[in-house]
Design an enzyme around this catalytic site. Structure first.
Site, PDB file in Angstrom:
ATOM      1  N   TYR A  69     -28.918  -8.530  -3.836  1.00  0.00           N
ATOM      2  CA  TYR A  69     -28.785  -9.622  -4.790  1.00  0.00           C
ATOM      3  C   TYR A  69     -28.114  -8.907  -6.049  1.00  0.00           C
ATOM      4  O   TYR A  69     -28.396  -7.872  -6.579  1.00  0.00           O
ATOM      5  CB  TYR A  69     -30.345  -9.741  -5.110  1.00  0.00           C
ATOM      6  CG  TYR A  69     -30.750 -11.221  -4.784  1.00  0.00           C
ATOM      7  CD1 TYR A  69     -30.190 -12.144  -5.850  1.00  0.00           C
ATOM      8  CD2 TYR A  69     -31.872 -11.494  -4.174  1.00  0.00           C
ATOM      9  CE1 TYR A  69     -30.533 -13.440  -5.529  1.00  0.00           C
ATOM     10  CE2 TYR A  69     -31.940 -12.935  -4.041  1.00  0.00           C
ATOM     11  CZ  TYR A  69     -31.363 -13.988  -4.731  1.00  0.00           C
ATOM     12  OH  TYR A  69     -31.775 -14.926  -4.570  1.00  0.00           O
ATOM     13  N   GLU A  71     -27.473 -11.309  -9.554  1.00  0.00           N
ATOM     14  CA  GLU A  71     -27.462 -12.275 -10.250  1.00  0.00           C
ATOM     15  C   GLU A  71     -26.738 -11.860 -11.481  1.00  0.00           C
ATOM     16  O   GLU A  71     -27.239 -10.668 -12.014  1.00  0.00           O
ATOM     17  CB  GLU A  71     -28.791 -12.993 -10.775  1.00  0.00           C
ATOM     18  CG  GLU A  71     -29.452 -13.925  -9.564  1.00  0.00           C
ATOM     19  CD  GLU A  71     -30.721 -14.475  -9.991  1.00  0.00           C
ATOM     20  OE1 GLU A  71     -31.318 -15.063  -9.453  1.00  0.00           O
ATOM     21  OE2 GLU A  71     -31.419 -13.746 -11.152  1.00  0.00           O
ATOM     22  N   ASP A 215      -7.164 -28.675  -9.388  1.00  0.00           N
ATOM     23  CA  ASP A 215      -7.849 -28.412  -8.191  1.00  0.00           C
ATOM     24  C   ASP A 215      -6.806 -28.014  -7.044  1.00  0.00           C
ATOM     25  O   ASP A 215      -6.215 -28.701  -6.273  1.00  0.00           O
ATOM     26  CB  ASP A 215      -8.745 -29.675  -7.653  1.00  0.00           C
ATOM     27  CG  ASP A 215      -9.579 -29.189  -6.462  1.00  0.00           C
ATOM     28  OD1 ASP A 215      -9.363 -28.135  -6.128  1.00  0.00           O
ATOM     29  OD2 ASP A 215     -10.343 -30.021  -6.004  1.00  0.00           O
ATOM     30  N   THR A 241     -10.116 -22.720  -3.516  1.00  0.00           N
ATOM     31  CA  THR A 241     -10.842 -22.188  -2.498  1.00  0.00           C
ATOM     32  C   THR A 241     -10.298 -20.974  -2.038  1.00  0.00           C
ATOM     33  O   THR A 241      -8.885 -20.613  -2.338  1.00  0.00           O
ATOM     34  CB  THR A 241     -11.074 -23.032  -1.075  1.00  0.00           C
ATOM     35  OG1 THR A 241      -9.605 -23.168  -0.832  1.00  0.00           O
ATOM     36  CG2 THR A 241     -11.698 -24.234  -1.522  1.00  0.00           C
ATOM     37  N   LYS A 244      -8.173 -21.174   2.390  1.00  0.00           N
ATOM     38  CA  LYS A 244      -7.160 -22.128   2.973  1.00  0.00           C
ATOM     39  C   LYS A 244      -6.050 -21.362   3.403  1.00  0.00           C
ATOM     40  O   LYS A 244      -6.062 -20.221   4.013  1.00  0.00           O
ATOM     41  CB  LYS A 244      -7.273 -23.431   2.188  1.00  0.00           C
ATOM     42  CG  LYS A 244      -8.226 -24.179   2.448  1.00  0.00           C
ATOM     43  CD  LYS A 244      -8.650 -25.576   1.594  1.00  0.00           C
ATOM     44  CE  LYS A 244      -9.972 -26.382   1.584  1.00  0.00           C
ATOM     45  NZ  LYS A 244      -9.983 -27.374   0.744  1.00  0.00           N
ATOM     46  N   ARG A 250     -14.523 -17.887   3.359  1.00  0.00           N
ATOM     47  CA  ARG A 250     -14.972 -19.139   2.847  1.00  0.00           C
ATOM     48  C   ARG A 250     -15.656 -19.019   1.337  1.00  0.00           C
ATOM     49  O   ARG A 250     -16.583 -18.242   1.293  1.00  0.00           O
ATOM     50  CB  ARG A 250     -16.063 -19.948   3.807  1.00  0.00           C
ATOM     51  CG  ARG A 250     -15.660 -19.945   5.249  1.00  0.00           C
ATOM     52  CD  ARG A 250     -16.275 -20.764   5.912  1.00  0.00           C
ATOM     53  NE  ARG A 250     -15.835 -22.249   5.386  1.00  0.00           N
ATOM     54  CZ  ARG A 250     -14.593 -22.829   5.900  1.00  0.00           C
ATOM     55  NH1 ARG A 250     -13.971 -21.890   6.678  1.00  0.00           N
ATOM     56  NH2 ARG A 250     -14.194 -23.780   5.253  1.00  0.00           N
TER      57      ARG A 250
HETATM   58  C1  LIG Z   1     -11.171 -27.873   0.195  1.00  0.00           C
HETATM   59  C2  LIG Z   1     -10.990 -28.727  -1.214  1.00  0.00           C
HETATM   60  C3  LIG Z   1     -12.136 -28.749  -1.911  1.00  0.00           C
HETATM   61  C4  LIG Z   1     -13.634 -27.984  -1.663  1.00  0.00           C
HETATM   62  O1  LIG Z   1     -13.680 -26.894  -0.892  1.00  0.00           O
HETATM   63  P1  LIG Z   1     -15.195 -26.538  -0.080  1.00  0.00           P
HETATM   64  O2  LIG Z   1     -15.084 -25.026  -0.089  1.00  0.00           O
HETATM   65  O3  LIG Z   1     -15.003 -27.269   1.271  1.00  0.00           O
HETATM   66  O4  LIG Z   1     -16.211 -27.077  -0.946  1.00  0.00           O
HETATM   67  C5  LIG Z   1     -12.064 -29.256  -3.120  1.00  0.00           C
HETATM   68  N1  LIG Z   1     -11.180 -29.803  -3.500  1.00  0.00           N
HETATM   69  C6  LIG Z   1      -9.845 -29.745  -2.708  1.00  0.00           C
HETATM   70  C7  LIG Z   1      -8.656 -30.455  -3.384  1.00  0.00           C
HETATM   71  C8  LIG Z   1      -9.712 -29.251  -1.443  1.00  0.00           C
HETATM   72  O5  LIG Z   1      -8.771 -29.366  -0.801  1.00  0.00           O
END
Ligand SMILES: *Cc1c(COP(=O)(O)O)cnc(C)c1O
Length: 419
Positions: A69, A71, A215, A241, A244, A250
Site C-alpha cells: 500500500y 497512498e 488525450d 495509457t 497501447k 495496463r
Molecule cells: C484507450 C483510450 C482511453 C482510455 O483508456 P482505458 O485504460 O481503457 O481507460 C481514453 N482515451 C482515449 C483516446 C483512448 O484511446
C-alpha cells in the site's frame, strides 16, 4: 468461433511465467490463463489498442510490490515501509519525464480513463463547457458520452471530421471554440488514423482562452519512438495509457508543466484515487526504460510502416480506407464494398482467427472495422506478412475460402513469447 482447437491449452503453452504454483493451487484459473495465452499465441491480434508486453514488464506485474500500500507520493506517504515503492515511482517519473520531455509526470492513474478524469478534476468544475471530438467521429467515452461521468458532469460540445476526407476540420474546431468559449479543448481520439496538429490546437486554445488537454492514449508509444508528433510542448496536460503502442502494463499517465504539477497530483490522489498500484508503477518504469532504447524507436517506425502496407493492401482488396491511409498504427476500414458491415466483418474475421474491433465511420450510421499493427510488429512480422494479411482479411470478409489455417500458421511462426 476463433480457431483454438488444434492443440489444447496447457501450462506448457509458451508464456514467460511459472504457472506451477497456480496449477497446484488453483487449476481452474490456471486453465483460464493458459487458455488465454494459447489464444494470444494462435490467433492474430489486430485490436488497435493491444500489444504484447515484455517478459520484464510481466515480471514486475507479478512481483511482491503487488502487496504494497502506498497512498500519497514518494517521500510523503500515508503508509510505512514505502522505501522501495518510493524508489519505483521516482524511477518511473524520471524515465517518463525524460522520455516525453515533460516537466512533470504522474504515473499513478489506474487507466487511461482515470487519467482523463484526473485531468478534468484538475482543470474544470462540474458544469463547465468542454470541446472534444464527438463520439460518432471517434471521441472516447471520457470525451462526453452520456453513459460516462464526462457527459453527466460537463457540457460537451463535439467537433467532427470532414465527411469527405475523414480529416479533422480545424476551422470547425476554431469556430466552435470561439462560439462556445469552452474551459478546455480535448484533442485525441480512439480511431483517428492521422497525426494531430498540436500547434493548431494550441493556437485555437490561446485564441479562445481554453486549456488544451491532449488525450494521446493511442499514439503515446509512437510519440515515445519519435514516430508521431509530441503534444507535450503544446498541451497544458497530456493524458495517456501505458498499454497501447507504448507496450507497458495496463494503466494511465499524466504529463504537464511544473505550473500544474501540484494540481494534477492532487487530482489523482486524494481526489479521484486511493493507493497507487505499485507493481504496475514498477512495470510502467520498466516499459519507459524499454521505450527509451533505440530499438523501440525502430519498432515505432516499423509499426507505422506496417500499417501503411496493410492499409494499401486492404484498399486493393476493395475496402474503403477512412482518410485514404494512415500516419499511425491504426487503420479504419469500411468493409461495405465487400458485402459486410463492421459487426459482420468482425465476426467473419474472428472465425478465421483474426481479432479486431468495430468502430464508428465518419459518414452515415454504419460501423466499420478498426485495425492496428502494434501487436503484430512486436511479434516480429514484416511488410510481406502485412501484404499477405490484407489478402487473408479480404477473403475472410468476403466469405471466400478458408483463411483460418494460414492465419494460424502466421501466428505460430511469430510467437509473442518465444521459447
Ligand atoms: C484507450 C483510450 C482511453 C482510455 O483508456 P482505458 O485504460 O481503457 O481507460 C481514453 N482515451 C482515449 C483516446 C483512448 O484511446
Amino acid at each position: 468461433m476463433p480457431v483454438t482447437s488444434a492443440s489444447s491449452p496447457s501450462a506448457a503453452t509458451a508464456v514467460p511465467q511459472d504457472f506451477g504454483a497456480l496449477l497446484r493451487e488453483d487449476p481452474e484459473i490456471a486453465g483460464v490463463l493458459a487458455g488465454e495465452a494459447h489464444r494470444q499465441a494462435h490467433t492474430l491480434q489486430l485490436t488497435a489498442a493491444e500489444n504484447f508486453v515484455s517478459p520484464a514488464v510481466l515480471a514486475a506485474l507479478g512481483s511482491p510490490l503487488a502487496n504494497k500500500y502506498a497512498e500519497g507520493y514518494p517521500g510523503a506517504r500515508h503508509h510505512g515501509g514505502c522505501e522501495q515503492a518510493d524508489a519505483a515511482e521516482r524511477i518511473a517519473v524520471r524515465r517518463a519525464t525524460a522520455l516525453f520531455g515533460a516537466e512533470h509526470a504522474n504515473v499513478q492513474p489506474h487507466s487511461g480513463s482515470s487519467a482523463v478524469l484526473a485531468a478534468y478534476a484538475a482543470l474544470l468544475r462540474p458544469g463547465d463547457t468542454v470541446l472534444a471530438m464527438g463520439l460518432p467521429y471517434g471521441g472516447h467515452l471520457t470525451h462526453g458520452s452520456p453513459a460516462n461521468f464526462s457527459g453527466r458532469w460537463f457540457e460537451f460540445i463535439g467537433y467532427g471530421v470532414d465527411p469527405e476526407s475523414g480529416l479533422i476540420d480545424y476551422d470547425q474546431v476554431r469556430a466552435l471554440a470561439l462560439a462556445h468559449r469552452p474551459k478546455a479543448v480535448v484533442s485525441g481520439s480512439i480511431s483517428y488514423p492521422r497525426h494531430i496538429d498540436h500547434a493548431r490546437f494550441r493556437e485555437i486554445c490561446d485564441e479562445a482562452g481554453a486549456f488544451l488537454i491532449a488525450d494521446a492514449a493511442h499514439p503515446m508509444g509512437l510519440i515515445a519512438g519519435g514516430a508521431a508528433p509530441n503534444p507535450v510542448p503544446y498541451a497544458d496536460v497530456v493524458c495517456a495509457t501505458t498499454h497501447k503502442v507504448l507496450r507497458g502494463p495496463r494503466g494511465g499517465m499524466l504529463l504537464c508543466g511544473a505550473d500544474l504539477a501540484e494540481r494534477i497530483d492532487r487530482a489523482v490522489f486524494p481526489f479521484t484515487q486511493g493507493g497507487a498500484q505499485m507493481h504496475t508503477v514498477a512495470a510502467k518504469a520498466v516499459a519507459f526504460g524499454e521505450a527509451a532504447a533505440p530499438s523501440f524507436a525502430a519498432y515505432a517506425h516499423r509499426v507505422v510502416a506496417h500499417a501503411r502496407v496493410l492499409a494499401a493492401g486492404l484498399e486493393a482488396e476493395g475496402f474503403e480506407i477512412v482518410t485514404g491511409g494512415t500516419d499511425t498504427h491504426l487503420i479504419v476500414a469500411d468493409p461495405a464494398p465487400l458485402g459486410a458491415d463492421g459487426p459482420e466483418a468482425r465476426a467473419r474475421l474472428a472465425g478465421a482467427g483474426m481479432v479486431l474491433d468495430t468502430c464508428a465511420l465518419p459518414y452515415g450510421n454504419a460501423r466499420g472495422i478498426r485495425l492496428g499493427t502494434a501487436a503484430l510488429t512486436t511479434q516480429g512480422m514484416d511488410d510481406a506478412d502485412m501484404a499477405r494479411l490484407a489478402v487473408l482479411i479480404g477473403s475472410a470478409v468476403r466469405g471466400e475460402g478458408d483463411a483460418g489455417a494460414e492465419v494460424r500458421e502466421m501466428a505460430e511462426a511469430h510467437p509473442p513469447y518465444p521459447g
